[in-house]
Motif scaffolding. Structure first.
Motif, mmCIF file in Angstrom:
data_model
loop_
_atom_site.group_PDB
_atom_site.id
_atom_site.type_symbol
_atom_site.label_atom_id
_atom_site.label_comp_id
_atom_site.label_asym_id
_atom_site.label_seq_id
_atom_site.Cartn_x
_atom_site.Cartn_y
_atom_site.Cartn_z
ATOM 1 N N GLN A 67 0.845 -1.199 0.000
ATOM 2 C CA GLN A 67 0.000 0.000 0.000
ATOM 3 C C GLN A 67 0.882 1.251 0.000
ATOM 4 O O GLN A 67 1.862 1.333 0.726
ATOM 5 C CB GLN A 67 -0.907 0.008 1.232
ATOM 6 C CG GLN A 67 -1.971 -1.056 1.209
ATOM 7 C CD GLN A 67 -2.748 -1.140 2.509
ATOM 8 O OE1 GLN A 67 -2.259 -0.723 3.558
ATOM 9 N NE2 GLN A 67 -3.952 -1.698 2.454
ATOM 10 N N ASP A 96 -8.984 -3.296 -1.489
ATOM 11 C CA ASP A 96 -9.083 -1.931 -0.969
ATOM 12 C C ASP A 96 -9.929 -1.053 -1.884
ATOM 13 O O ASP A 96 -10.781 -0.291 -1.412
ATOM 14 C CB ASP A 96 -7.692 -1.314 -0.811
ATOM 15 C CG ASP A 96 -6.884 -1.986 0.283
ATOM 16 O OD1 ASP A 96 -7.499 -2.579 1.197
ATOM 17 O OD2 ASP A 96 -5.643 -1.923 0.220
ATOM 18 N N LEU A 122 -3.172 5.243 -1.277
ATOM 19 C CA LEU A 122 -3.084 3.783 -1.272
ATOM 20 C C LEU A 122 -2.500 3.219 -2.555
ATOM 21 O O LEU A 122 -1.796 2.206 -2.523
ATOM 22 C CB LEU A 122 -4.466 3.168 -1.028
ATOM 23 C CG LEU A 122 -5.116 3.439 0.324
ATOM 24 C CD1 LEU A 122 -6.429 2.673 0.425
ATOM 25 C CD2 LEU A 122 -4.191 3.039 1.470
ATOM 26 N N THR A 134 -6.021 -0.769 6.372
ATOM 27 C CA THR A 134 -4.979 0.246 6.157
ATOM 28 C C THR A 134 -4.410 0.787 7.470
ATOM 29 O O THR A 134 -3.694 1.786 7.463
ATOM 30 C CB THR A 134 -5.548 1.419 5.336
ATOM 31 O OG1 THR A 134 -6.656 2.009 6.047
ATOM 32 C CG2 THR A 134 -6.033 0.954 3.970
ATOM 33 N N PHE A 138 -0.641 1.065 7.515
ATOM 34 C CA PHE A 138 -0.179 2.048 6.534
ATOM 35 C C PHE A 138 -0.314 3.468 7.085
ATOM 36 O O PHE A 138 0.618 4.279 6.993
ATOM 37 C CB PHE A 138 -0.974 1.901 5.238
ATOM 38 C CG PHE A 138 -0.717 2.982 4.235
ATOM 39 C CD1 PHE A 138 0.482 3.021 3.539
ATOM 40 C CD2 PHE A 138 -1.663 3.965 3.984
ATOM 41 C CE1 PHE A 138 0.733 4.024 2.609
ATOM 42 C CE2 PHE A 138 -1.419 4.967 3.057
ATOM 43 C CZ PHE A 138 -0.212 4.997 2.367
#
Length: 242
Positions: free
Chosen positions: A7, A21, A141, A225, A228
């Motif tokens: 990502q 995603d 992303l 996420t 991330f």
């Protein structure tokens, strides 16, 4: 195509389009944008059915436009500020916006006296706020290499959501209630004007449920996420500039 990078790295177009995603983000946006766009497109008929004068209906449209702009600016600035300072993930901000939109939908559904002013503000704000969040999440992303194409793919959520919730739900149920009030059929001639809370009540209860479902779906993206957004997502840009 089915072996995407991490990502935040540059995805190819196909890698982004088939990723979980993107699918989750797309579904959440269909529910959120579709619901708010339905309210905006039908605001004239909603005001008419609830007995508001023409002057007030014009005011609702102006409020939606003003708060649409305010939503875009606020969501872009606020999400960036809390992300930089508190590592607050942008997908979670999208979840909060979707939940806020439910307030506007419920005000329309139950026809609370004089509540359409507040509903116009909430709906306009949430409609505007969803777009900068959507496009920022896509850029973060999936990278910037194919951002222009992915940007336009994200925009497709608007017509799909509008067709599903505006045409197939709100439009159909409005016609059913109008036909019932005037003793006709959906395909028959006659007055198609609908008066009363019932004109949009069921439609916006369905839209509220769809928006809540979109918020729950967006929580899946928040979970996927989480690592991330806890990291320094702008580190690669600073390193590239050295």
């Amino acid at each position: 195509m089915f072996s995407p990078p991490a990502q935040g790295e540059d995805y190819t177009i196909l890698q982004a389009l088939v990723s979980v995603d993107m699918l989750v983000l797309f579904l959440a946006t269909i529910c959120g944008v579709g619901g708010t766009l339905t309210a905006i497109d039908n605001m004239g008929q909603i005001g008419q059915s609830l007995g508001y004068p023409p002057k007030s209906i014009k005011t609702f449209i102006s409020l939606i436009s003003i708060w649409n702009y305010a939503g875009r600016v606020t969501a872009g600035f606020a999400s960036e500020a809390v992300l930089a300072r508190y590592k607050f993930p942008r997908p979670l901000m999208l979840t909060l916006v979707l939940l806020l939109a439910c307030v506007g939908h419920l005000l329309i559904a139950f026809g609370v006296p004089q509540s359409l002013y507040a509903a116009s503000v909430v709906i306009g704000f949430c409609f505007g706020a969803q777009w900068p969040l959507l496009f920022a999440i896509i850029s973060e992303l999936f990278g910037l290499k194919y951002y222009s194409t992915l940007y336009n793919f994200g925009s497709v959520a608007s017509p799909i959501g509008a067709y599903a919730l505006n045409v197939r739900v709100a439009g159909y149920l409005y016609d059913v209630e109008a036909a019932r009030q005037h003793g006709g059929t959906l395909d028959g001639a006659g007055d198609k004007t609908c008066i009363g809370v019932q004109c949009f009540k069921l439609a916006f209860l369905i839209i509220t449920a769809a928006t809540v479902a979109g918020a729950l779906v967006s929580l899946l993206l928040v979970w996927r996420t989480r690592n991330f957004y806890r990291s320094d997502i702008y580190a690669k840009f600073r390193d590239a500039g050295k």
